[in-house]
Design a protein around this motif. Sequence first.
Motif, PDB file in Angstrom:
ATOM      1  N   GLN A 140      -5.109   5.191   0.182  1.00  0.00           N
ATOM      2  CA  GLN A 140      -4.073   4.428  -0.328  1.00  0.00           C
ATOM      3  C   GLN A 140      -4.283   3.764  -1.451  1.00  0.00           C
ATOM      4  O   GLN A 140      -5.258   3.742  -2.099  1.00  0.00           O
ATOM      5  CB  GLN A 140      -3.898   3.243   0.710  1.00  0.00           C
ATOM      6  N   SER A 141      -3.288   3.205  -2.277  1.00  0.00           N
ATOM      7  CA  SER A 141      -3.119   2.771  -3.661  1.00  0.00           C
ATOM      8  C   SER A 141      -2.305   1.373  -3.480  1.00  0.00           C
ATOM      9  O   SER A 141      -1.345   1.683  -2.943  1.00  0.00           O
ATOM     10  CB  SER A 141      -2.840   3.568  -4.649  1.00  0.00           C
ATOM     11  N   LEU A 142      -2.619   0.329  -4.116  1.00  0.00           N
ATOM     12  CA  LEU A 142      -1.776  -0.739  -4.047  1.00  0.00           C
ATOM     13  C   LEU A 142      -0.817  -0.657  -5.294  1.00  0.00           C
ATOM     14  O   LEU A 142      -1.273  -0.412  -6.448  1.00  0.00           O
ATOM     15  CB  LEU A 142      -2.662  -2.190  -4.462  1.00  0.00           C
ATOM     16  N   VAL A 143       0.442  -0.641  -5.100  1.00  0.00           N
ATOM     17  CA  VAL A 143       1.547  -0.501  -6.137  1.00  0.00           C
ATOM     18  C   VAL A 143       2.421  -1.790  -6.180  1.00  0.00           C
ATOM     19  O   VAL A 143       2.514  -2.315  -5.038  1.00  0.00           O
ATOM     20  CB  VAL A 143       2.394   0.717  -5.760  1.00  0.00           C
ATOM     21  N   LYS A 144       2.805  -2.128  -7.462  1.00  0.00           N
ATOM     22  CA  LYS A 144       3.493  -3.329  -7.388  1.00  0.00           C
ATOM     23  C   LYS A 144       5.156  -2.711  -7.539  1.00  0.00           C
ATOM     24  O   LYS A 144       5.239  -1.796  -7.899  1.00  0.00           O
ATOM     25  CB  LYS A 144       3.361  -3.919  -8.713  1.00  0.00           C
TER      26      LYS A 144
ATOM     27  N   PRO B 144       0.766  -1.313  -0.037  1.00  0.00           N
ATOM     28  CA  PRO B 144       0.091   0.083   0.086  1.00  0.00           C
ATOM     29  C   PRO B 144       0.728   1.090  -0.077  1.00  0.00           C
ATOM     30  O   PRO B 144       1.789   1.334   0.769  1.00  0.00           O
ATOM     31  CB  PRO B 144      -0.772  -0.049   1.371  1.00  0.00           C
ATOM     32  N   LEU B 145       0.400   2.066  -0.652  1.00  0.00           N
ATOM     33  CA  LEU B 145       1.126   3.598  -0.815  1.00  0.00           C
ATOM     34  C   LEU B 145       0.195   4.496  -0.600  1.00  0.00           C
ATOM     35  O   LEU B 145      -0.881   4.551  -1.115  1.00  0.00           O
ATOM     36  CB  LEU B 145       1.681   3.633  -2.415  1.00  0.00           C
ATOM     37  N   GLY B 146       0.736   5.435   0.421  1.00  0.00           N
ATOM     38  CA  GLY B 146      -0.241   6.357   0.907  1.00  0.00           C
ATOM     39  C   GLY B 146      -0.310   7.562  -0.041  1.00  0.00           C
ATOM     40  O   GLY B 146       0.548   8.009  -0.766  1.00  0.00           O
ATOM     41  N   MET B 147      -1.601   7.922  -0.550  1.00  0.00           N
ATOM     42  CA  MET B 147      -1.805   8.929  -1.510  1.00  0.00           C
ATOM     43  C   MET B 147      -2.106  10.227  -1.050  1.00  0.00           C
ATOM     44  O   MET B 147      -2.151  11.330  -1.766  1.00  0.00           O
ATOM     45  CB  MET B 147      -2.864   8.519  -2.474  1.00  0.00           C
ATOM     46  N   GLY B 148      -2.034  10.289   0.294  1.00  0.00           N
ATOM     47  CA  GLY B 148      -2.618  11.467   0.943  1.00  0.00           C
ATOM     48  C   GLY B 148      -4.053  11.440   1.255  1.00  0.00           C
ATOM     49  O   GLY B 148      -5.056  10.949   0.594  1.00  0.00           O
TER      50      GLY B 148
END
Length: 146
Positions: free
Chosen positions: A96-100, A88-92
């Motif tokens: 969150q968005s899942l990133v590979k 998971p990457l915090g988008m602010g």
Amino acid sequence: MKLSENQKKFADYFIETGNATQSYQRAGYKATGKSAEVNASRLLGNAKVREYIDSIVVKKDEERIAKQDEILEFLTSVLRGKVKEQFPLGMGMGEQSLVKKELDGKDRIKAAELLGKRYGLWVDKLDVNAVVAPVFVDDIQGEDDG
């Protein structure tokens, strides 16, 4: 191998439950009590039924259990950086968005280590160069040898 419809049902239920008597009754055979147990046991002893059960179990095991080649292929793809993992990457604003991303170096090193062990690349070897001189011990001290 040609099974009757009831034999096939029995075998399928037996694979599912592991209970021969219950499978015998669920397959549509008419028996109760000890006769159901005896007949179910007899049916399990039938060569065609046993062959069918064994073939289905082997297929299921092939699907569930990784084979040696599959494991080695996976470790090789990890080592070469072909395997990606999601995180998971915090988008602010709490999103969150899942990133590979590629696996970390430690994961790739571990894969290399496991492959190296498999192929015997790192074998602990001891180089022992010692001169051994004979040692004589007097078993009985103070006695004359005569």
